[in-house]
Write a protein that holds these residues in place. Structure first.
Motif, mmCIF file in Angstrom:
data_model
loop_
_atom_site.group_PDB
_atom_site.id
_atom_site.type_symbol
_atom_site.label_atom_id
_atom_site.label_comp_id
_atom_site.label_asym_id
_atom_site.label_seq_id
_atom_site.Cartn_x
_atom_site.Cartn_y
_atom_site.Cartn_z
ATOM 1 N N ALA A 18 0.829 -1.203 0.000
ATOM 2 C CA ALA A 18 0.000 0.000 0.000
ATOM 3 C C ALA A 18 0.866 1.256 0.000
ATOM 4 O O ALA A 18 0.582 2.219 -0.722
ATOM 5 C CB ALA A 18 -0.934 0.001 1.202
ATOM 6 N N ILE A 19 1.930 1.240 0.774
ATOM 7 C CA ILE A 19 2.837 2.395 0.818
ATOM 8 C C ILE A 19 3.513 2.596 -0.529
ATOM 9 O O ILE A 19 3.574 3.717 -1.053
ATOM 10 C CB ILE A 19 3.863 2.227 1.955
ATOM 11 N N VAL A 20 4.004 1.511 -1.111
ATOM 12 C CA VAL A 20 4.667 1.603 -2.422
ATOM 13 C C VAL A 20 3.672 2.041 -3.490
ATOM 14 O O VAL A 20 4.005 2.852 -4.365
ATOM 15 C CB VAL A 20 5.332 0.262 -2.781
ATOM 16 N N PHE A 23 3.131 5.818 -3.161
ATOM 17 C CA PHE A 23 4.258 6.601 -3.644
ATOM 18 C C PHE A 23 4.460 6.450 -5.147
ATOM 19 O O PHE A 23 4.923 7.371 -5.805
ATOM 20 C CB PHE A 23 5.539 6.260 -2.880
ATOM 21 N N TYR A 24 4.079 5.312 -5.702
ATOM 22 C CA TYR A 24 4.121 5.158 -7.155
ATOM 23 C C TYR A 24 3.133 6.114 -7.805
ATOM 24 O O TYR A 24 3.443 6.771 -8.791
ATOM 25 C CB TYR A 24 3.799 3.715 -7.560
ATOM 26 N N TRP A 25 1.922 6.211 -7.238
ATOM 27 C CA TRP A 25 0.939 7.153 -7.776
ATOM 28 C C TRP A 25 1.449 8.585 -7.661
ATOM 29 O O TRP A 25 1.290 9.384 -8.588
ATOM 30 C CB TRP A 25 -0.382 7.021 -7.018
ATOM 31 N N LYS A 26 2.061 8.903 -6.529
ATOM 32 C CA LYS A 26 2.505 10.272 -6.284
ATOM 33 C C LYS A 26 3.651 10.672 -7.212
ATOM 34 O O LYS A 26 3.685 11.790 -7.723
ATOM 35 C CB LYS A 26 2.937 10.419 -4.829
ATOM 36 N N GLU A 27 4.602 9.764 -7.447
ATOM 37 C CA GLU A 27 5.779 10.095 -8.246
ATOM 38 C C GLU A 27 5.586 9.851 -9.746
ATOM 39 O O GLU A 27 6.045 10.631 -10.556
ATOM 40 C CB GLU A 27 6.995 9.305 -7.745
ATOM 41 N N ALA A 36 -6.898 3.909 -15.739
ATOM 42 C CA ALA A 36 -7.945 3.529 -14.783
ATOM 43 C C ALA A 36 -7.398 3.334 -13.373
ATOM 44 O O ALA A 36 -8.029 3.726 -12.400
ATOM 45 C CB ALA A 36 -8.627 2.259 -15.252
ATOM 46 N N ILE A 37 -6.244 2.722 -13.255
ATOM 47 C CA ILE A 37 -5.713 2.413 -11.930
ATOM 48 C C ILE A 37 -4.833 3.538 -11.415
ATOM 49 O O ILE A 37 -4.941 3.950 -10.265
ATOM 50 C CB ILE A 37 -4.922 1.093 -11.959
ATOM 51 N N LYS A 38 -3.962 4.056 -12.244
ATOM 52 C CA LYS A 38 -2.948 5.009 -11.776
ATOM 53 C C LYS A 38 -3.441 6.447 -11.647
ATOM 54 O O LYS A 38 -2.736 7.283 -11.132
ATOM 55 C CB LYS A 38 -1.749 4.990 -12.719
ATOM 56 N N SER A 39 -4.644 6.760 -12.098
ATOM 57 C CA SER A 39 -5.068 8.161 -12.084
ATOM 58 C C SER A 39 -5.570 8.628 -10.724
ATOM 59 O O SER A 39 -5.543 9.816 -10.440
ATOM 60 C CB SER A 39 -6.148 8.384 -13.141
ATOM 61 N N MET A 44 -4.636 3.091 -6.815
ATOM 62 C CA MET A 44 -3.259 2.602 -6.857
ATOM 63 C C MET A 44 -2.826 2.067 -5.497
ATOM 64 O O MET A 44 -2.096 1.066 -5.433
ATOM 65 C CB MET A 44 -2.323 3.736 -7.310
ATOM 66 N N THR A 45 -3.278 2.675 -4.411
ATOM 67 C CA THR A 45 -2.957 2.183 -3.077
ATOM 68 C C THR A 45 -3.600 0.817 -2.846
ATOM 69 O O THR A 45 -2.968 -0.097 -2.312
ATOM 70 C CB THR A 45 -3.421 3.183 -2.008
ATOM 71 N N ALA A 46 -4.845 0.649 -3.250
ATOM 72 C CA ALA A 46 -5.521 -0.644 -3.099
ATOM 73 C C ALA A 46 -4.855 -1.716 -3.958
ATOM 74 O O ALA A 46 -4.719 -2.873 -3.538
ATOM 75 C CB ALA A 46 -6.994 -0.514 -3.466
#
Length: 67
Positions: A18-20, A23-27, A36-39, A44-46
């Motif tokens: 969940a943390i990764v 941060f993947y979404w944020k960066e 659909a997932i990354k926006s 992305m956390t789920a």
């Protein structure tokens, strides 16, 4: 309490996933919003939580086979 001890690697994997994922979404994320997932951060956390939990389950299964 016994469930927490038995499922420790799955919980750790899900938490780290969940943390990764966050941060993947944020960066990296998705700049256009068409992904659909990354926006959206919670998707992305789920997704990271799910993959981390599955990875933790695989590792836990390998450790239990050795014992």
């Amino acid at each position: 309490m016994n469930i927490l001890k038995n499922q420790k690697l799955i919980i750790i994997g899900a938490t780290l996933g969940a943390i990764v994922g966050f941060f993947y979404w944020k960066e990296v994320g998705c700049l256009t919003g068409s992904c659909a997932i990354k926006s959206v951060w919670y998707n992305m956390t789920a997704y990271g939580l799910l993959l981390g939990g599955l990875f933790g389950s695989i590792i836990q299964g390998q450790f239990q086979k050795k014992k």
